[in-house]
Design a protein around this motif. Structure first.
Motif, PDB file in Angstrom:
ATOM      1  N   GLU A   1       8.157   3.408   1.041  1.00  0.00           N
ATOM      2  CA  GLU A   1       8.475   4.800   1.404  1.00  0.00           C
ATOM      3  C   GLU A   1       7.427   5.378   2.343  1.00  0.00           C
ATOM      4  OE1 GLU A   1       8.655   7.025  -2.266  1.00  0.00           O
ATOM      5  OE2 GLU A   1      10.181   5.705  -3.108  1.00  0.00           O
ATOM      6  N   ARG A   2       6.159   4.937   2.173  1.00  0.00           N
ATOM      7  CA  ARG A   2       4.979   5.506   2.808  1.00  0.00           C
ATOM      8  C   ARG A   2       4.736   6.921   2.259  1.00  0.00           C
ATOM      9  NH1 ARG A   2       2.904   1.560   5.984  1.00  0.00           N
ATOM     10  NH2 ARG A   2       2.154   2.913   7.629  1.00  0.00           N
ATOM     11  N   VAL A   3       3.473   7.302   2.230  1.00  0.00           N
ATOM     12  CA  VAL A   3       3.149   8.675   1.844  1.00  0.00           C
ATOM     13  C   VAL A   3       3.413   9.576   3.043  1.00  0.00           C
ATOM     14  CG1 VAL A   3       1.546   7.979   0.042  1.00  0.00           C
ATOM     15  CG2 VAL A   3       0.700   8.333   2.387  1.00  0.00           C
TER      16      VAL A   3
ATOM     17  N   GLU B   1       6.039  -2.547  -9.218  1.00  0.00           N
ATOM     18  CA  GLU B   1       7.104  -1.855  -8.478  1.00  0.00           C
ATOM     19  C   GLU B   1       6.634  -0.539  -7.853  1.00  0.00           C
ATOM     20  OE1 GLU B   1      10.546  -0.962 -10.793  1.00  0.00           O
ATOM     21  OE2 GLU B   1      11.598  -0.194  -9.044  1.00  0.00           O
ATOM     22  N   ALA B   2       5.813   0.236  -8.598  1.00  0.00           N
ATOM     23  CA  ALA B   2       5.400   1.545  -8.076  1.00  0.00           C
ATOM     24  C   ALA B   2       4.653   1.382  -6.747  1.00  0.00           C
ATOM     25  CB  ALA B   2       4.525   2.261  -9.097  1.00  0.00           C
ATOM     26  N   TRP B   3       3.749   0.409  -6.682  1.00  0.00           N
ATOM     27  CA  TRP B   3       3.003   0.187  -5.437  1.00  0.00           C
ATOM     28  C   TRP B   3       3.925  -0.306  -4.332  1.00  0.00           C
ATOM     29  CZ3 TRP B   3      -1.443   2.167  -4.268  1.00  0.00           C
ATOM     30  CH2 TRP B   3      -2.378   2.437  -5.268  1.00  0.00           C
ATOM     31  N   ARG B   4       4.848  -1.187  -4.715  1.00  0.00           N
ATOM     32  CA  ARG B   4       5.754  -1.744  -3.705  1.00  0.00           C
ATOM     33  C   ARG B   4       6.631  -0.643  -3.111  1.00  0.00           C
ATOM     34  NH1 ARG B   4      10.422  -3.462  -4.166  1.00  0.00           N
ATOM     35  NH2 ARG B   4      10.476  -3.517  -6.443  1.00  0.00           N
TER      36      ARG B   4
ATOM     37  N   ALA C   1      -6.999 -11.679   2.554  1.00  0.00           N
ATOM     38  CA  ALA C   1      -5.613 -12.001   2.912  1.00  0.00           C
ATOM     39  C   ALA C   1      -4.728 -12.138   1.672  1.00  0.00           C
ATOM     40  CB  ALA C   1      -5.567 -13.300   3.711  1.00  0.00           C
ATOM     41  N   ALA C   2      -5.291 -12.620   0.562  1.00  0.00           N
ATOM     42  CA  ALA C   2      -4.446 -12.909  -0.603  1.00  0.00           C
ATOM     43  C   ALA C   2      -5.240 -12.789  -1.900  1.00  0.00           C
ATOM     44  CB  ALA C   2      -3.871 -14.329  -0.486  1.00  0.00           C
ATOM     45  N   VAL C   3      -4.533 -12.381  -2.953  1.00  0.00           N
ATOM     46  CA  VAL C   3      -5.109 -12.335  -4.299  1.00  0.00           C
ATOM     47  C   VAL C   3      -4.125 -13.047  -5.220  1.00  0.00           C
ATOM     48  CG1 VAL C   3      -5.793 -10.863  -6.226  1.00  0.00           C
ATOM     49  CG2 VAL C   3      -6.309 -10.149  -3.871  1.00  0.00           C
ATOM     50  N   THR C   4      -4.570 -14.150  -5.812  1.00  0.00           N
ATOM     51  CA  THR C   4      -3.696 -14.945  -6.678  1.00  0.00           C
ATOM     52  C   THR C   4      -4.265 -14.933  -8.090  1.00  0.00           C
ATOM     53  OG1 THR C   4      -3.218 -16.366  -4.795  1.00  0.00           O
ATOM     54  CG2 THR C   4      -2.612 -17.212  -6.967  1.00  0.00           C
ATOM     55  N   GLN C   5      -3.497 -14.424  -9.021  1.00  0.00           N
ATOM     56  CA  GLN C   5      -4.005 -14.346 -10.390  1.00  0.00           C
ATOM     57  C   GLN C   5      -3.885 -15.700 -11.076  1.00  0.00           C
ATOM     58  OE1 GLN C   5      -3.595 -10.866 -12.719  1.00  0.00           O
ATOM     59  NE2 GLN C   5      -2.608  -9.687 -11.086  1.00  0.00           N
ATOM     60  N   VAL C   6      -4.883 -15.965 -11.909  1.00  0.00           N
ATOM     61  CA  VAL C   6      -4.945 -17.230 -12.623  1.00  0.00           C
ATOM     62  C   VAL C   6      -4.749 -16.916 -14.099  1.00  0.00           C
ATOM     63  CG1 VAL C   6      -6.351 -19.272 -13.056  1.00  0.00           C
ATOM     64  CG2 VAL C   6      -6.681 -17.952 -10.950  1.00  0.00           C
TER      65      VAL C   6
ATOM     66  N   ALA D   1      -1.445   0.648   3.278  1.00  0.00           N
ATOM     67  CA  ALA D   1      -1.991  -0.605   3.817  1.00  0.00           C
ATOM     68  C   ALA D   1      -1.951  -1.750   2.814  1.00  0.00           C
ATOM     69  CB  ALA D   1      -3.439  -0.381   4.284  1.00  0.00           C
ATOM     70  N   LEU D   2      -1.547  -1.470   1.582  1.00  0.00           N
ATOM     71  CA  LEU D   2      -1.705  -2.475   0.524  1.00  0.00           C
ATOM     72  C   LEU D   2      -0.864  -3.733   0.755  1.00  0.00           C
ATOM     73  CD1 LEU D   2      -3.255  -2.967  -2.039  1.00  0.00           C
ATOM     74  CD2 LEU D   2      -1.468  -1.795  -3.322  1.00  0.00           C
ATOM     75  N   SER D   3       0.260  -3.569   1.451  1.00  0.00           N
ATOM     76  CA  SER D   3       1.122  -4.740   1.647  1.00  0.00           C
ATOM     77  C   SER D   3       0.521  -5.735   2.643  1.00  0.00           C
ATOM     78  CB  SER D   3       2.503  -4.298   2.136  1.00  0.00           C
ATOM     79  OG  SER D   3       2.366  -3.714   3.411  1.00  0.00           O
ATOM     80  N   THR D   4      -0.632  -5.411   3.249  1.00  0.00           N
ATOM     81  CA  THR D   4      -1.274  -6.378   4.152  1.00  0.00           C
ATOM     82  C   THR D   4      -1.915  -7.523   3.371  1.00  0.00           C
ATOM     83  OG1 THR D   4      -3.324  -5.080   4.181  1.00  0.00           O
ATOM     84  CG2 THR D   4      -1.729  -4.662   5.954  1.00  0.00           C
ATOM     85  N   ILE D   5      -2.052  -7.362   2.060  1.00  0.00           N
ATOM     86  CA  ILE D   5      -2.578  -8.442   1.219  1.00  0.00           C
ATOM     87  C   ILE D   5      -1.408  -9.072   0.446  1.00  0.00           C
ATOM     88  CG2 ILE D   5      -4.037  -8.970  -0.786  1.00  0.00           C
ATOM     89  CD1 ILE D   5      -5.991  -6.873   0.158  1.00  0.00           C
TER      90      ILE D   5
END
Ligand SMILES: Cc1cc2nc3c(=O)[nH]c(=O)nc-3n(C[C@H](O)[C@H](O)[C@H](O)COP(=O)(O)OP(=O)(O)OC[C@H]3O[C@@H](n4cnc5c(N)ncnc54)[C@H](O)[C@@H]3O)c2cc1C
Length: 437
Positions: free
Chosen positions: A283-285, A275-278, A227-232, A263-267
């Motif tokens: 836009e979706r592929v 920004e590139a991933w966002r 569900a989530a990835v939080t960097q430390v 699907a990446l925004s589900t996490i």
């Protein structure tokens, strides 16, 4: 809290290969896979009495990363049946039928014209953004076909061939997707056709990925949705905390996300995704199609058929033959450019879609998996929209702090294919092993 060197999110080809390599490098690894199986967008399932590939199927020896794994695991290939007859349509929809040679003669000039400048656009397939592609990347496949001035029948036939390859309406797909795959086959469109739709893996894709999973020195946990990835931040504790939907948490020095771009925004990532991933996620592929298995009554001669990009199904071919209590049957595989155009549970609709370009077949059932509405993939095999390749690829390959991205969607050579997934898994495993050594 459990603590490991690396958490890999996803157990498709990219995740399994990354995990295998990281474990072999002596790092502790946990793979978290949301599904109840490994393999991701490859999945061999028993339906209609056959082991049917619902996702990725065809492999080829010109796909170097795939082929190395085929060799490593002693996997063989078998040929999908070669067709005896071809069916296609003229620009006004008139049905045409003939030999394979006759069909190839109709498409040959157009196929070459579409990719004629591949040598300058993408001179090295392993480096798809280095050539003249930057100036061409605003074009769609449709733009290129429109500019060729083909005769109506040749134009319709060439469109239908390419919509089969790119799995979306041609005015949505970047020309780059056509050029990069042909660059991967040394500039030869015929070899690209063969590589992408001819040889399947004996024993099926699921047996292949299960074998890779057995080689992972570390846990592969199924039903484990992240569900989530939080960097430390900072010092020896730097890394990330990965949280599952059940609330459990794992601390890792590095995290590899293998989620498809759509699907990446589900996490929930903290800090947020680069920004590139966002932007790519918004836009979706381009790819948005469907793959269907259709059961037909009787023995249908080996054929392939092409309809247009405006039909629910645009490609149809005979794949398997068998018989049971209901008599002989033929299993057909079909592809369509838009998953919303056909409900595979509606046999009458599937019959109508088949009648439109291959009359004389009685459909008795159809099946498939809708990868577009599947929240864990939201995509089939990735093709880019115009501009996405040159705008985003380099940034998509960059690690974001402790988070790395391995997916066929950010591969160099066969982006969108199994080969690209393996390439990306090897790439990120190598980087992490070097960083943590
Ligand atoms: C219909 C179809 C036909 C295709 N045909 C071919 C072909 O003939 N030849 C070919 O080479 N390629 C083909 N492809 C493409 C190929 O299957 C893919 O490129 C490849 O399998 C992608 O691998 P991957 O590891 O990058 O991604 P995926 O296989 O999508 O792996 C990502 C994994 O992450 C998991 N996941 C997602 N969200 C989470 C979460 N929150 N927590 C935990 N896990 C999560 C997913 O369940 C999945 O297992 C086809 C694909 C489709 C769909």
């Amino acid at each position: 809290m459990e603590s490991v060197d690396v958490v890999v999110i996803g157990a498709g080809f990219a995740g399994l290969i990354a995990a295998r390599e990281l474990g072999a490098a002596g790092l502790s690894v946990v793979v978290l896979e949301a599904r109840d199986r490994v393999g991701g967008r490859t999945w061999t399932d028993r339906r209609f009495g056959h082991d049917l590939e619902l996702g990725g199927t065809w492999v080829h020896w010109v796909q170097p990363h795939t082929w190395a794994e085929m060799t490593r695991y002693g996997r063989d290939i078998e040929r999908s049946p070669s067709a005896e007859e071809a069916y296609w349509r003229d620009a006004d929809g008139t049905a045409r039928t003939g030999t394979i040679a006759a069909f190839m003669a109709v498409i040959a000039d157009g196929q070459q014209g579409i990719i004629d400048d591949v040598g300058t656009a993408i001179p090295r397939g392993v480096d798809p953004t280095s050539g003249g592609i930057a100036e061409l990347d605003a074009l769609t496949v449709q733009d290129r076909i429109d500019a060729l001035g083909l005769a109506p029948e040749a134009r319709a036939a060439n469109e239908s061939v390419w919509v089969g390859h790119v799995n979306a309406p041609l005015d949505q797909v970047g020309l780059s997707s056509a050029l990069r795959w042909v660059a991967a086959t040394g500039g030869h469109w015929q070899l690209m056709h063969e590589a992408s739709a001819t040889y399947r893996v004996v024993g099926g894709m699921s047996a292949f990925t299960a074998e890779i999973a057995r080689d992972v020195r570390g846990d592969v946990r199924l039903g484990a949705t992240v569900a989530a990835v939080t960097q430390v931040a900072g010092g020896a504790d730097a890394g990330a905390v990965v949280e599952l939907v059940d609330g459990s948490r794992i601390r890792a020095r590095r995290v590899v996300s293998t989620l498809p771009a759509n699907a990446l925004s589900t996490i929930a990532f903290d800090p947020p995704l680069p920004e590139a991933w966002r932007r790519l996620g918004e836009e979706r592929v381009a790819s948005r199609g469907t793959k269907a298995w259709i059961r037909a009554r009787g023995h249908v001669p080996r054929f392939f058929a092409y309809a247009s990009q405006h039909d629910p199904l645009s490609v149809l071919k005979a794949e398997f033959y068998g018989s049971d209590d209901d008599g002989e049957y033929t299993l057909l595989v079909a592809f369509g450019p838009d998953h919303t155009r056909l409900d595979l549970d509606d046999v009458a609709a599937v019959q109508a879609a088949v009648d439109a370009f291959r009359p004389g077949i009685e459909v008795t059932a159809a099946t498939g998996h809708d990868w577009m509405t599947d929240p864990l993939s939201q995509n089939t095999w990735m093709t880019h929209r115009p501009g996405q390749l040159t705008r985003y690829l380099a940034d998509l390959q960059r690690p974001h702090g402790a988070v790395h991205f391995a997916t066929t969607d950010n591969a160099d050579l066969w982006g969108g294919f199994v080969d690209g997934a393996i390439e990306s898994g090897l790439r990120e495993a190598r980087r992490i092993a070097a960083a943590l050594a």
